[in-house]
Write a protein that holds these residues in place. Structure first.
Motif, PDB file in Angstrom:
ATOM      1  N   ASN A 272      -2.524 -15.116   1.596  1.00 32.51           N
ATOM      2  CA  ASN A 272      -3.819 -14.542   0.891  1.00 32.51           C
ATOM      3  C   ASN A 272      -3.608 -14.285  -0.422  1.00 32.51           C
ATOM      4  OD1 ASN A 272      -6.631 -13.759   1.010  1.00 32.51           O
ATOM      5  ND2 ASN A 272      -5.925 -11.829   0.845  1.00 32.51           N
ATOM      6  N   ARG A 273      -2.498 -13.603  -0.795  1.00 34.93           N
ATOM      7  CA  ARG A 273      -2.272 -13.443  -2.176  1.00 34.93           C
ATOM      8  C   ARG A 273      -1.080 -14.447  -2.858  1.00 34.93           C
ATOM      9  NH1 ARG A 273      -7.156 -12.692  -3.529  1.00 34.93           N
ATOM     10  NH2 ARG A 273      -8.018 -10.481  -2.852  1.00 34.93           N
ATOM     11  N   HIS A 274      -0.531 -15.082  -1.957  1.00 38.09           N
ATOM     12  CA  HIS A 274       0.631 -16.112  -2.254  1.00 38.09           C
ATOM     13  C   HIS A 274       1.668 -15.028  -3.027  1.00 38.09           C
ATOM     14  CE1 HIS A 274      -2.923 -19.067  -3.756  1.00 38.09           C
ATOM     15  NE2 HIS A 274      -2.911 -18.689  -2.356  1.00 38.09           N
ATOM     16  N   ALA A 275       2.075 -14.191  -2.115  1.00 32.65           N
ATOM     17  CA  ALA A 275       3.108 -13.235  -2.361  1.00 32.65           C
ATOM     18  C   ALA A 275       4.134 -12.938  -1.542  1.00 32.65           C
ATOM     19  CB  ALA A 275       2.301 -11.865  -2.662  1.00 32.65           C
ATOM     20  N   LEU A 276       5.209 -12.256  -1.817  1.00 23.38           N
ATOM     21  CA  LEU A 276       6.288 -11.590  -0.879  1.00 23.38           C
ATOM     22  C   LEU A 276       6.105 -10.324  -1.195  1.00 23.38           C
ATOM     23  CD1 LEU A 276       8.849 -14.660  -1.367  1.00 23.38           C
ATOM     24  CD2 LEU A 276       7.593 -14.237   0.785  1.00 23.38           C
ATOM     25  N   TRP A 277       6.151  -9.451  -0.352  1.00 25.54           N
ATOM     26  CA  TRP A 277       6.150  -7.681  -0.380  1.00 25.54           C
ATOM     27  C   TRP A 277       7.494  -7.621   0.167  1.00 25.54           C
ATOM     28  CZ3 TRP A 277       2.651  -6.481  -3.842  1.00 25.54           C
ATOM     29  CH2 TRP A 277       1.569  -7.294  -3.855  1.00 25.54           C
TER      30      TRP A 277
ATOM     31  N   GLY B 105       6.941  -6.458  -5.135  1.00 23.11           N
ATOM     32  CA  GLY B 105       6.005  -7.697  -4.687  1.00 23.11           C
ATOM     33  C   GLY B 105       6.166  -8.700  -5.820  1.00 23.11           C
ATOM     34  N   ILE B 106       6.575  -9.763  -5.227  1.00 22.53           N
ATOM     35  CA  ILE B 106       6.677 -10.946  -5.976  1.00 22.53           C
ATOM     36  C   ILE B 106       5.263 -11.767  -5.952  1.00 22.53           C
ATOM     37  CG2 ILE B 106       8.156 -13.088  -6.074  1.00 22.53           C
ATOM     38  CD1 ILE B 106      10.263 -11.846  -4.268  1.00 22.53           C
ATOM     39  N   ARG B 107       4.834 -11.899  -6.839  1.00 25.23           N
ATOM     40  CA  ARG B 107       3.530 -12.834  -7.205  1.00 25.23           C
ATOM     41  C   ARG B 107       3.371 -13.231  -8.528  1.00 25.23           C
ATOM     42  NH1 ARG B 107      -2.467 -10.496  -7.287  1.00 25.23           N
ATOM     43  NH2 ARG B 107      -3.586 -12.504  -6.785  1.00 25.23           N
ATOM     44  N   GLY B 108       2.354 -14.208  -8.516  1.00 23.85           N
ATOM     45  CA  GLY B 108       2.036 -14.652 -10.017  1.00 23.85           C
ATOM     46  C   GLY B 108       2.396 -16.257 -10.093  1.00 23.85           C
ATOM     47  N   PRO B 109       1.679 -16.856 -11.098  1.00 24.96           N
ATOM     48  CA  PRO B 109       1.819 -18.383 -11.239  1.00 24.96           C
ATOM     49  C   PRO B 109       3.151 -18.926 -11.470  1.00 24.96           C
ATOM     50  CG  PRO B 109       0.634 -17.056 -13.084  1.00 24.96           C
ATOM     51  CD  PRO B 109       0.916 -16.063 -12.221  1.00 24.96           C
ATOM     52  N   SER B 110       3.979 -18.041 -11.942  1.00 23.61           N
ATOM     53  CA  SER B 110       5.507 -18.243 -12.087  1.00 23.61           C
ATOM     54  C   SER B 110       6.289 -18.621 -10.806  1.00 23.61           C
ATOM     55  CB  SER B 110       6.269 -17.413 -13.256  1.00 23.61           C
ATOM     56  OG  SER B 110       5.714 -17.234 -14.409  1.00 23.61           O
ATOM     57  N   THR B 111       5.887 -18.109  -9.956  1.00 18.67           N
ATOM     58  CA  THR B 111       6.371 -17.970  -8.764  1.00 18.67           C
ATOM     59  C   THR B 111       6.477 -19.415  -8.063  1.00 18.67           C
ATOM     60  OG1 THR B 111       4.833 -17.172  -7.156  1.00 18.67           O
ATOM     61  CG2 THR B 111       6.092 -15.468  -8.413  1.00 18.67           C
ATOM     62  N   GLY B 112       5.273 -20.007  -8.328  1.00 17.72           N
ATOM     63  CA  GLY B 112       4.882 -21.473  -7.763  1.00 17.72           C
ATOM     64  C   GLY B 112       4.493 -21.437  -6.258  1.00 17.72           C
ATOM     65  N   MET B 113       4.534 -20.016  -5.688  1.00 16.44           N
ATOM     66  CA  MET B 113       4.053 -19.939  -4.304  1.00 16.44           C
ATOM     67  C   MET B 113       2.454 -20.262  -4.084  1.00 16.44           C
ATOM     68  SD  MET B 113       6.137 -16.587  -2.983  1.00 16.44           S
ATOM     69  CE  MET B 113       5.434 -15.621  -3.754  1.00 16.44           C
ATOM     70  N   MET B 114       2.110 -20.756  -3.047  1.00 14.40           N
ATOM     71  CA  MET B 114       0.882 -21.167  -2.795  1.00 14.40           C
ATOM     72  C   MET B 114       0.442 -20.657  -1.346  1.00 14.40           C
ATOM     73  SD  MET B 114       0.023 -25.019  -4.457  1.00 14.40           S
ATOM     74  CE  MET B 114       0.749 -25.395  -6.076  1.00 14.40           C
ATOM     75  N   PHE B 115       0.170 -21.490  -0.532  1.00 15.19           N
ATOM     76  CA  PHE B 115      -0.400 -20.960   1.012  1.00 15.19           C
ATOM     77  C   PHE B 115       1.024 -20.872   1.722  1.00 15.19           C
ATOM     78  CE2 PHE B 115      -1.748 -21.225   5.559  1.00 15.19           C
ATOM     79  CZ  PHE B 115      -2.628 -20.281   5.435  1.00 15.19           C
TER      80      PHE B 115
END
Length: 447
Positions: free
Chosen positions: A117-122, A141-151
């Motif tokens: 949902n938030r393209h993140a790892l907690w 919390g790993i999250r943000g455009p630099s992570t490259g994570m999407m769905f």
């Protein structure tokens, strides 16, 4: 002719020096020098500012909790024209993380959950638990455009290297690796390009390899653990004999050298190219995969040898009415106890089978019922060191911990909430379309 050519070249050079760019059709420039295209890129203050404030309030975004600067948004009170950057009347969005998959490192007391949902790892402490109805603050919390994570879908951990693995599913087409101490908007240490619709990921520390399931092409890709970039798979399991059908969860058992896969059973309309073929990327279907019409096989758990390659039959397969399998998602193996746990999303249960079971075999025990709190589970994993089973609920904002031998309608021993109890989820799973039912006044969102 030579003179005309020289003049044209000189003019092109002059335009390049002064930074001239042709405006696209319909583009207009205001008295301030701003084009309509530039104004269209400015975001709506109503929806975005409200959601951003809510995200910050709930710990989903790093940074200041101060309200956005009104000067950074268009002045809607003075707008006199229709169109342009128009704010929505309302937004349907879940402001809290939605848990998808869970991985546990019992040696370092670390738990990682994926949040599409938030393209993140907690990450959480293994012993973290909500006090009553309150949420638990994550460690990182790993999250943000630099992570490259999407769905993102499944998640796995490598306790020895202290790394976290996750894969993009419907968009992104990448496997990303982060160190345990990563926090915030950080780049992954490695990125591997994987086929479209990757879902499951599992690490075999004995072979130093990773297995990735891919839904649509119905295949299991085996890579070097440290593969990155466009590196090819070491081998691929795919073809009619494999019985793979919309594979999701995967577990690469290092003790018994086996690959265990959970299948939904969907055989889409294309004939799978048999053998150890290169993966097909999005939009790359050819006559080698003709449209033959699809069908549904029963959901199953298929087991392959660790060296399996190409169009090979499973060494064992669990399928049939007695299994109760219904949208089996993540899968985990307790290698010492000889058990397989499956997150059965279709009926909100966790089903545990003997590792060597085959055919239409009933589970040895089932965890399900109102007291369990299991609601649309996507993730499940054993913690054999502490005799526990972890469950990630996609249907609400919780991760649950059960005793290893739990069965029936029993409460969890611990609950990690990342939203206040009772907070609803919208249930979105990367929606690709929307429709309006005027007769019933309903918005329809296929996922």
């Amino acid at each position: 002719m030579t003179r005309r050519l020289a003049l044209a070249l000189a003019g092109a050079a002059l335009f390049s020096l002064v930074g001239w760019r042709p405006e696209s059709p319909g583009t207009q420039t205001s008295s301030s020098g701003e084009t309509t295209a530039a104004r269209a890129m400015r975001r709506s203050p109503l929806a975005e500012a409200t959601l951003l404030a809510r995200e910050r309030e709930n710990g989903c975004v790093e940074g200041s909790t101060a309200a956005p600067d009104p000067q950074s948004w268009p002045d809607w009170a003075k707008a006199h024209i229709a169109g342009g950057d128009v704010p929505p009347a309302r937004v349907v969005s879940d402001p809290y993380p939605t848990l998808h998959s869970v991985a546990v490192d019992p040696e370092h007391n670390r738990v990682v959950v994926s949040d599409p949902n938030r393209h993140a790892l907690w990450t959480y402490d293994r012993l973290a638990a909500s006090a009553g109805t309150a949420p638990v603050a994550p460690l990182t919390g790993i999250r943000g455009p630099s992570t490259g994570m999407m769905f993102i879908a499944a998640v796995a951990v490598d306790p020895k290297a202290q790394e976290i693995y996750t894969v993009d599913n419907d968009i992104g087409d990448r496997l990303m690796v982060f160190p345990y101490d990563a926090n915030g908007n950080v780049k992954p240490t490695r990125v591997l390009n994987v086929p479209h619709q990757a879902w499951g990921v599992s690490i075999n520390p004995v072979r130093d390899e990773i297995a990735v399931t891919v839904e649509g092409p119905r295949e299991v890709m085996i890579y070097r653990r440290q593969a990155q970039g466009d590196e090819a798979a070491l081998r691929i399991i795919r073809g009619p004999k494999t019985g793979l059908g919309d594979p999701h969860g995967v577990y690469f058992d290092g003790t018994h050298n086996e690959i265990v896969v959970a299948n939904h059973g969907n055989q889409n309309g294309r004939r799978t190219q048999p053998g150890d073929a290169p993966p097909r990327r999005r939009g790359a279907a050819t006559a080698e995969e003709p449209i033959v019409g699809g069908h549904f096989d029963p959901p199953s758990i298929a087991v392959y040898g660790g060296e399996a390659k190409g169009d090979v039959a499973p060494v064992r397969q669990i399928a049939g009415a007695k299994t109760g399998l219904n949208w089996p998602m993540a899968i985990s193996v307790d290698e010492a106890a000889g058990e397989i746990a499956v997150a059965n999303s279709g009926d909100s249960s966790i089903r545990i089978f003997n590792r060597t079971a085959t055919g239409d075999a009933a589970p040895v025990r089932v965890i399900t019922g109102a007291r369990t709190g299991i609601h649309g589970p996507m993730g499940v994993t054993f913690d054999p060191k502490h005799n526990e089973i972890w469950v990630a609920n996609y249907g609400d904002h919780t991760a649950l911990v059960f005793a290893h031998g739990a069965q029936g309608n029993v409460p969890p021993v611990r609950i990690i909430r990342n939203a206040p109890e009772g907070s609803p989820t919208v249930g979105f799973g990367n929606p690709g379309a929307v429709a309006y039912d005027s007769k019933r006044d309903e918005i329809l969102v296929p996922n």
